[in-house]
Design an enzyme around this catalytic site. Structure first.
Site, short mmCIF file in Angstrom:
data_model
loop_
_atom_site.label_atom_id
_atom_site.label_comp_id
_atom_site.label_asym_id
_atom_site.label_seq_id
_atom_site.Cartn_x
_atom_site.Cartn_y
_atom_site.Cartn_z
N HIS A 144 6.32 30.21 -12.65
CA HIS A 144 4.86 30.14 -12.56
C HIS A 144 4.39 28.69 -12.64
O HIS A 144 3.55 28.25 -11.85
CB HIS A 144 4.25 30.97 -13.68
CG HIS A 144 2.77 30.87 -13.81
ND1 HIS A 144 1.90 31.81 -13.30
CD2 HIS A 144 1.98 29.94 -14.42
CE1 HIS A 144 0.66 31.46 -13.58
NE2 HIS A 144 0.68 30.32 -14.26
N GLU A 145 4.92 27.93 -13.60
CA GLU A 145 4.51 26.55 -13.78
C GLU A 145 4.98 25.67 -12.63
O GLU A 145 4.25 24.78 -12.17
CB GLU A 145 5.03 26.00 -15.11
CG GLU A 145 4.58 26.79 -16.34
CD GLU A 145 3.07 26.95 -16.45
OE1 GLU A 145 2.33 26.13 -15.86
OE2 GLU A 145 2.62 27.91 -17.11
N HIS A 148 2.69 26.15 -9.77
CA HIS A 148 1.46 25.35 -9.94
C HIS A 148 1.66 23.95 -9.36
O HIS A 148 0.80 23.42 -8.64
CB HIS A 148 1.11 25.22 -11.42
CG HIS A 148 0.21 26.30 -11.94
ND1 HIS A 148 -0.93 26.71 -11.29
CD2 HIS A 148 0.30 27.06 -13.07
CE1 HIS A 148 -1.52 27.67 -12.00
NE2 HIS A 148 -0.80 27.90 -13.07
N GLU A 223 -4.29 31.06 -10.67
CA GLU A 223 -3.33 31.77 -11.52
C GLU A 223 -2.67 32.91 -10.75
O GLU A 223 -1.47 33.15 -10.88
CB GLU A 223 -4.03 32.31 -12.77
CG GLU A 223 -4.43 31.24 -13.76
CD GLU A 223 -3.27 30.36 -14.17
OE1 GLU A 223 -2.19 30.89 -14.52
OE2 GLU A 223 -3.43 29.13 -14.14
#
Length: 291
Positions: A144-145, A148, A223
Site C-alpha cells: 500500500h505504501e 502511494h 487511499e
C-alpha cells in the site's frame, strides 16, 4: 499534540516569511487607488499558496523521521529488519521505483510513506504493526505504501494543497476588499483599513476549513487507489483485505498532522468530511469489488 503544533507553526512561519519577502519586492501591492489589481493579487496568492505546500513536501522526510523518532534501517540488525528491507525492495522493483529508505518507529499499529521524489522516498512502519500482524498482512501494508510512492501521491497532494491555498489567499483578500469598501467606506485608497484586515483573517479561517475538506476528499480517493495498488503488486487482494480488517479491530497509531494523510489508517477526526482515510468497511468493499 507537540507534533501537530510544530507542523502548524512551520507552515505559519513559511507564510509569514513569504509575506515579508513579497512585501519587500512589491509583489503584494494589489491594493491601489484605482481599486484591487486582480492580476497582482493572483501572483501574490500563487507564490504564497504554493511555497508553503512545496516547502512542506521538501522537508517531509526529515520532518517525518524527527517527529516519529523513526530509525532508518541502514544495516538490518535482526531477521525481522532483514525481511522488512527485502520485502520493500521487492515491492519497489515491481512498482518500478527506486528503493525507498526503510524505517521503524515505536508506536501503535500504523505505517506511512513520504518524500518529495519517487526514487528517494521513505517507508516507515510501527513496532505495533510488526508485532500485531502476520508477515502476509505487513507485506500488504508495505505494498500500500509503495503504491502511494509509485502513484506520485505526495506530489499530487502537494499540488492540490497549493491550489486550494492559492484560492484561500486570493478569495479572502477579494472579500476583504469588498467589505472594507462597502461597509467601512475605506476602498478609495491603497491603504487597507481595519475592516479589510479583520475580514481577511476571518475569511482565511473559513475558507481554510472548506479547503481542508477538499484536500481530505482527494486523500480518501488516493487511499482506494493505494489499496488496489497493493493488491496488484502482491497479485492477490486477500492480504490487503485481511490487513484492513485487522487494522479495523486495532487502535491505529496517531500520526503527526503533517503525515496523517500518508498513513495506512487514521483515527476519526472532527467528522467524515475532514477524514483523510475512508472507513475500513468501504476500503474492504472496494477491494472485494475490484476486477
Amino acid at each position: 499534540m507537540k507534533r501537530i503544533v510544530l507542523f502548524l507553526l512551520t507552515n505559519l512561519a513559511v507564510m509569514a516569511v513569504m509575506s515579508i519577502v513579497l512585501s519587500l519586492l512589491g509583489v503584494n501591492r494589489f491594493l491601489t487607488a484605482n481599486g484591487l489589481q486582480l492580476g497582482t493579487l493572483m501572483v501574490f496568492s500563487l507564490v504564497v499558496g504554493f511555497t508553503g505546500a512545496i516547502f512542506s513536501l521538501l522537508i517531509s522526510k526529515p520532518m517525518a523521521k524527527w517527529s516519529t523518532g523513526a530509525r532508518v534501517i541502514d544495516t538490518p540488525s535482526n531477521s525481522t529488519e532483514l525481511w522488512l528491507v527485502n520485502t520493500v525492495k521487492a515491492l519497489s522493483e515491481r512498482a518500478g521505483i527506486g528503493m525507498p529508505e526503510v524505517a521503524v518507529y515505536n508506536g501503535e499499529p500504523n505505517a506511512f510513506a513520504t518524500g518529495a521524489f519517487k526514487n528517494s522516498a521513505l517507508v516507515a512502519v510501527s513496532t505495533g504493526l510488526l508485532e500485531g500482524m502476520t508477515k502476509e498482512e505487513v507485506e500488504a501494508v508495505l505494498g500500500h505504501e509503495v503504491a502511494h510512492i509509485a502513484n506520485g501521491d505526495m506530489v499530487t497532494m502537494t499540488l492540490i494543497q497549493g491550489v486550494v491555498n492559492t484560492f484561500v489567499v486570493f478569495l479572502a483578500r477579494v472579500v476583504g476588499y469588498a467589505i472594507d469598501k462597502a461597509v467601512f467606506r475605506n476602498g478609495d485608497n491603497d491603504r487597507p483599513g481595519i475592516g479589510y484586515m479583520i475580514t481577511v483573517f476571518v475569511c482565511e479561517i473559513l475558507f481554510g476549513i472548506v479547503a481542508s475538506m477538499i484536500v481530505a476528499w482527494f486523500s480518501r480517493q488516493r487511499e482506494f487507489r493505494a489499496d488496489a495498488g497493493s493488491a496488484q503488486l502482491l497479485g492477490n487482494r486477500q492480504p490487503m483485505i485481511h490487513a484492513l480488517a485487522r487494522l479495523g479491530g486495532m487502535a491505529p497509531g496517531e500520526l503527526p498532522k503533517s503525515m496523517a494523510a500518508s498513513g495506512i489508517s487514521d483515527k476519526p477526526g472532527w467528522g467524515a468530511l475532514f477524514s483523510t482515510h475512508p472507513p475500513m468497511e468501504e476500503r474492504i468493499a472496494a477491494l472485494q469489488n475490484m476486477r
